[in-house]
Design a protein around this motif. Structure first.
Motif, PDB file in Angstrom:
ATOM      1  N   UNK A  72      -4.156  28.218 -17.233  1.00  0.00           N
ATOM      2  CA  UNK A  72      -5.437  27.763 -17.780  1.00  0.00           C
ATOM      3  C   UNK A  72      -5.279  26.513 -18.637  1.00  0.00           C
ATOM      4  N   UNK A  73      -4.157  26.440 -19.376  1.00  0.00           N
ATOM      5  CA  UNK A  73      -3.924  25.244 -20.211  1.00  0.00           C
ATOM      6  C   UNK A  73      -3.903  23.995 -19.347  1.00  0.00           C
ATOM      7  N   UNK A  74      -3.236  24.074 -18.204  1.00  0.00           N
ATOM      8  CA  UNK A  74      -3.131  22.906 -17.318  1.00  0.00           C
ATOM      9  C   UNK A  74      -4.477  22.637 -16.648  1.00  0.00           C
ATOM     10  N   UNK A  75      -5.129  23.693 -16.172  1.00  0.00           N
ATOM     11  CA  UNK A  75      -6.428  23.539 -15.506  1.00  0.00           C
ATOM     12  C   UNK A  75      -7.470  22.934 -16.445  1.00  0.00           C
ATOM     13  N   UNK A  76      -7.497  23.443 -17.688  1.00  0.00           N
ATOM     14  CA  UNK A  76      -8.479  22.959 -18.659  1.00  0.00           C
ATOM     15  C   UNK A  76      -8.348  21.459 -18.869  1.00  0.00           C
ATOM     16  N   UNK A  77      -7.097  21.002 -18.948  1.00  0.00           N
ATOM     17  CA  UNK A  77      -6.850  19.575 -19.161  1.00  0.00           C
ATOM     18  C   UNK A  77      -7.226  18.758 -17.931  1.00  0.00           C
ATOM     19  N   UNK A  78      -7.124  19.359 -16.752  1.00  0.00           N
ATOM     20  CA  UNK A  78      -7.300  18.586 -15.518  1.00  0.00           C
ATOM     21  C   UNK A  78      -8.753  18.583 -15.054  1.00  0.00           C
ATOM     22  N   UNK A  79      -9.370  19.757 -14.944  1.00  0.00           N
ATOM     23  CA  UNK A  79     -10.750  19.830 -14.419  1.00  0.00           C
ATOM     24  C   UNK A  79     -11.668  20.692 -15.287  1.00  0.00           C
ATOM     25  N   UNK A  80     -11.170  21.213 -16.391  1.00  0.00           N
ATOM     26  CA  UNK A  80     -12.032  22.003 -17.266  1.00  0.00           C
ATOM     27  C   UNK A  80     -12.248  23.440 -16.809  1.00  0.00           C
ATOM     28  N   UNK A  81     -11.462  23.902 -15.831  1.00  0.00           N
ATOM     29  CA  UNK A  81     -11.545  25.302 -15.418  1.00  0.00           C
ATOM     30  C   UNK A  81     -10.538  26.145 -16.187  1.00  0.00           C
ATOM     31  N   UNK A  82     -10.798  27.442 -16.264  1.00  0.00           N
ATOM     32  CA  UNK A  82      -9.821  28.390 -16.790  1.00  0.00           C
ATOM     33  C   UNK A  82      -9.790  29.606 -15.879  1.00  0.00           C
ATOM     34  N   UNK A  83      -8.735  30.385 -15.996  1.00  0.00           N
ATOM     35  CA  UNK A  83      -8.624  31.626 -15.230  1.00  0.00           C
ATOM     36  C   UNK A  83      -8.857  32.786 -16.168  1.00  0.00           C
TER      37      UNK A  83
END
Ligand code: HBI
Ligand code: FE
Length: 285
Positions: A72-83
């Motif tokens: 989620x940390x990586x996703x949030x930075x890239x496209x604003x998604x979280x798991x």
């Protein structure tokens, strides 16, 4: 699930739980490793580049079941998604609300070693390996959110059956045409060894050009490989198709008959007509 069976942690009102990452057994991580390595051997040259780049960018690897917080940390930075972790399938409205808010609900448990090739409900391998890499792609990430927003609306209009078909034939079982040839982007295919080969190489299924209304009329298989795959030209095509309000579409669909999963209909862009040989006589849903 692990042996001995893990107890599913307490669930919140939105069906989320804390991923019990420390409770996975060595056997659980080994199942992940085996599934990952099978797909890693198959997917270069079969999966679309955006998927392969997403896997790498997330650092999803063979070593074991990923920790959702780290992803989620990586996703949030890239496209604003979280798991967010969930016990399994969640009610439609809960599912749509998560997607509409850029949260992807992922099952936390993993299949047993004797179920490597077929499970009835999505597990962590399908949800994380199959779905999450494409959430690193900005256009696909927006499509998934639009789907969630559309889902809440479709429910209120009694058109969920139609919209669910769109998810099935794109997010789960979609193919994409690229300069290098046909590639897979559907997570149901990407997380399946058999269908990763079948969907591209078999002469049996139809391969048809993406057509929003056509797809929303088409039934599908849940118990076998698909009889028809729909092919997009780009993720932008997919996102653009979902931009308009579907209310008039749903009105028209009420007066149009459903199509069977293997039908070829007038107006179809037929990239490859399937032989449709080899399906057991089971029913569409
Ligand atoms: N829940 N966890 C989870 N994952 C799904 O893919 C899912 C779901 N609930 C409902 C649902 N899918 C679909 O039936 C909708 O897309 C229509
Ligand atoms: Fe799925």
């Amino acid at each position: 699930m692990g042996q001995p069976a893990l107890v599913t942690p307490p669930q919140r009102a939105d069906y989320t739980i804390d991923q019990p990452w420390n409770d996975y057994t060595a056997a659980d991580h080994q199942v992940w490793r085996t599934l990952f390595e099978r797909q890693a051997a198959l997917l270069p040259g079969r999966a679309c580049n955006e998927f392969l780049a997403g896997l790498t960018g997330l650092g999803v690897a063979a070593d074991g079941i990923p920790n959702f917080e780290r992803l989620s940390e990586i996703l949030l930075k890239t496209t604003g998604w979280r798991i967010v972790a969930v016990p399994g399938l969640v009610p439609d409205d809960v599912f749509f609300d998560h997607l509409a808010n850029r949260r992807f609900p992922a099952a936390w448990w993993i299949r047993k070693p004797e179920e490597m090739d077929y499970i009835e409900e999505p597990d962590v391998f399908h949800d994380i390996y199959g779905h999450v890499p494409l959430l690193m792609d900005p256009v696909f990430a927006d499509y998934m959110q639009a789907y969630g927003q559309g889902g809440l609306k479709a429910q209120s209009l009694g058109a969920l059956t139609n919209l669910a078909r769109l998810y099935w034939y794109t997010v789960e079982f979609g193919l994409i045409r690229t300069a290098e040839g046909l590639r897979i982007y559907g997570s149901g295919i990407l997380s399946s060894k058999g269908e990763s080969v079948f969907s591209l190489d078999s002469p049996a299924p139809n391969r048809l050009g993406f057509d929003l209304m056509r797809i929303m009329r088409t039934k599908y298989r849940i118990d076998t490989f698909q009889k028809s795959y729909f092919v997009i030209d780009s993720f932008a095509q997919l996102f653009d198709a979902t931009r308009p309000d579907f209310t008039p579409h749903y009105e028209r669909l009420k007066n149009l008959p459903d199509l069977g999963s293997g039908d070829v209909a007038p107006g179809d862009v037929v990239l490859q007509r399937g032989t449709l040989e080899g399906w057991a006589d089971t029913a569409d849903v």
